[in-house]
Design a protein around this motif. Structure first.
Motif, PDB file in Angstrom:
ATOM      1  N   UNK A   1       0.808  -1.285   0.009  1.00 34.73           N
ATOM      2  CA  UNK A   1       0.122   0.132  -0.128  1.00 34.73           C
ATOM      3  C   UNK A   1       1.035   1.161  -0.090  1.00 34.73           C
ATOM      4  N   UNK A   2       0.470   2.259  -1.019  1.00 35.83           N
ATOM      5  CA  UNK A   2       1.235   3.377  -0.993  1.00 35.83           C
ATOM      6  C   UNK A   2       0.932   4.437   0.255  1.00 35.83           C
ATOM      7  N   UNK A  43       6.741  -2.207  -6.560  1.00 35.84           N
ATOM      8  CA  UNK A  43       5.209  -2.290  -6.241  1.00 35.84           C
ATOM      9  C   UNK A  43       4.319  -1.986  -7.409  1.00 35.84           C
ATOM     10  N   UNK A  44       4.502  -0.998  -8.083  1.00 35.64           N
ATOM     11  CA  UNK A  44       3.695  -0.813  -9.420  1.00 35.64           C
ATOM     12  C   UNK A  44       4.263  -1.391 -10.545  1.00 35.64           C
ATOM     13  N   UNK A  45       5.514  -1.914 -10.531  1.00 36.00           N
ATOM     14  CA  UNK A  45       6.192  -2.489 -11.551  1.00 36.00           C
ATOM     15  C   UNK A  45       6.051  -1.525 -12.993  1.00 36.00           C
ATOM     16  N   UNK A  46       6.208  -0.072 -12.491  1.00 38.83           N
ATOM     17  CA  UNK A  46       6.469   0.845 -13.351  1.00 38.83           C
ATOM     18  C   UNK A  46       7.614   1.768 -12.958  1.00 38.83           C
ATOM     19  N   UNK A  60       5.588   9.743 -16.605  1.00 42.80           N
ATOM     20  CA  UNK A  60       4.200  10.103 -16.631  1.00 42.80           C
ATOM     21  C   UNK A  60       3.455   9.638 -15.569  1.00 42.80           C
ATOM     22  N   UNK A  61       4.177   8.204 -15.084  1.00 42.27           N
ATOM     23  CA  UNK A  61       3.618   7.639 -14.089  1.00 42.27           C
ATOM     24  C   UNK A  61       3.971   8.250 -12.873  1.00 42.27           C
TER      25      UNK A  61
END
Lengths: 305, 305
Positions: A1-2, A43-46, A60-61
């Motif tokens: 969780x962020x 976590x976000x794989x980005x 951008x993410x």
DNA sequence: AATCATTATGAATTCTATTCATTAAAGTAT
DNA sequence: ATACTTTAATGAATAGAATTCATAATGATT
């Protein structure tokens, strides 16, 4: 969780463009932020920031999360204000005194913003400049003063705001533009253009010229633009905060140089009576200063008392 | 600084009205939540929940923070969806099969909500009822099935959704209303009104009647309201989820009793192919079920596989 | 190429949140 | 009322995760 702290980190990265500077701002180490960032990206794989640029820029993410962060910060602050409402702790007056003219540049927007959020706090600016502004607190003529020296006095609470660099400003064709940085002696035969305040309140005098016994001719002007005009038309030099200068420098209106090879830095504090320091609108005002200044002023730095 | 997890705790307290139940929902202990709550209240110097009532109710400050929590949850979810967008990972189809009729009651709102957020996911309901719904996954006729038994099969991933109680429903003047709870033998001379599905799929049969060798007369109806009408007009008993009943019970339309002194509980899982379980829209759908069900259905409980 | 500055990384550590084990309190039932 | 059950509160112990430390890798600048 962020978590909130992750969002705060991303905001700092966006605003400073560097992990090292961000770390200072959120009071952690560079390493901590690097780990945090990695965890978020895993976590976000980005990817969230592009490490191959300088200054660091968000992908951008990353930008999207910063947008989220600002939204959440607003929402949290609003909610926190509202849950204090019944306490009638947000009624009061806040008379603000400032020591340095340039502070006006950022103080006005802060005050406008604050007025909107704390309608029951009477905001005032104490007019005039005072040689010992802390006296205004003792004598109940001001509730908060912005000053650049932490004299840590009895019953007064100092909160660090930010640190900025003072640059020597000169006409583009001034002979001193050949120097990388200026030293006290360079000012001997120059005219200094300052705000109309006692020399003890001018950092350049206090920290550089007076210790070296240099005392150049002086001329005063009320407004920053007026000072710059005089400088541009070769009437003398001035020492101004870097963040007030970037526009003029970018357009090549004047030139600027460091003062001393480390630069001349000035610290800004908010001083209030200790008895006022816990009031929530006082704390809100101080954090509002930091928030908008770190967001809008370039190259300022946080510091600890 | 308040953190996401604190807000989640407050939401749980609001929705369950108890620290013990909240603790289960956020997968922490009651003690942890008590400490958390205390810290929050100390931090804000404001009471957030009124401990003198049962169920616990939030103070206005607490309610304000819950409102904030919902807003933030929305904003975070939207942002998280958007940062995955470039990945084209949110295109796909999701054919949903259900085993129990009553699931329709909560599934429809969930699907509507989901459709709004994941426009690129083709949502479908697999029609008909199937004796071995997991087969639908293997044979690629469904992508997600809602089932009430975790048979933990190869290549299938089960996610616990929630647990609910099945109550025996009867006419208000039924002789069995004198009982505190019913046991298998009480059903011997009764007529059972059920959905038109095989008995193996009806928890009351599977867990209570068949083990005791009781096999009452049976009558079927397609819709929950139809079942309730039959019950009210003394044509028999039915076993229905408590959350679908609260309205009818409150208005005194029918009566309900526990089945067995501990009650008859049913667990609901979402089953997907393991190869699909990491897809972000699949996870989003599952957490969307939990979120709306915990928010809208009364007295349901979380559980771990 | 060498130096300076910035970020990354793995292990050690610190710190804070959580659990554990009780006590206290409130609510139900007898 | 009194016991009994359920729920929340509390303080100390623990576990776990975030941070720091020390250093390596990377990239920018001269």
């Amino acid at each position: 969780m962020i978590e909130m702290r992750h969002l705060a980190t991303l905001v700092a990265i966006k605003e400073t463009g560097s992990l090292t500077r961000s770390a200072k701002r959120v009071h952690l180490t560079q390493s901590a932020l690097s780990h945090q960032l990695k965890r978020m990206e895993d976590y976000y794989r980005v990817m969230l920031v592009d490490r191959h640029t300088h200054p660091l820029v968000l992908t951008s993410a990353g930008e999207r999360l910063v947008k989220l962060a600002y939204l959440i910060r607003e929402a949290v602050e609003t909610a926190e204000r509202e849950i204090q409402q019944d306490n009638s702790k947000n009624k009061g007056k806040l008379r603000i005194a400032i020591e340095c003219h340039t502070c006006f540049d950022w103080l006005m927007p802060v005050m406008d913003d604050f007025r909107g959020h704390w309608p029951d706090v009477e905001l005032d600016l104490v007019s005039g400049f005072h040689s010992h502004p802390v006296e205004l607190l003792y004598s109940d003529r001001a509730d908060l003063v912005i000053i650049s020296e932490n004299t840590s006095q009895e019953g007064i609470s100092f909160s660090p705001l930010f640190r900025f660099e003072l640059l020597a400003v000169m006409a583009n064709d001034h002979p001193l533009t050949t120097r990388k940085h200026l030293v006290a002696d360079d000012f001997v035969h120059e005219t200094l253009i300052t705000y109309p305040v006692p020399v003890e309140q001018i950092d350049l005098y206090r920290k550089v010229l007076l210790p070296s016994g240099v005392n150049p001719e002086r001329r005063t002007a009320e407004l920053t633009i007026a000072i710059l005009q005089l400088v541009a038309s070769r009437r003398g030099l001035a020492a101004l905060p870097n963040w007030g200068l970037t526009n003029y420098l970018d357009y090549g209106y004047v030139s600027a140089r460091k003062i001393g090879h480390l630069g001349l830095w000035s610290d800004l504090y908010a001083a209030v009576l200790s008895s006022d320091s816990q009031k929530n609108y006082v704390q809100a005002f101080i954090s509002s200063i930091q928030q908008t200044c770190f967001k809008t002023l370039e190259d300022i730095e946080p510091f600890d008392s």
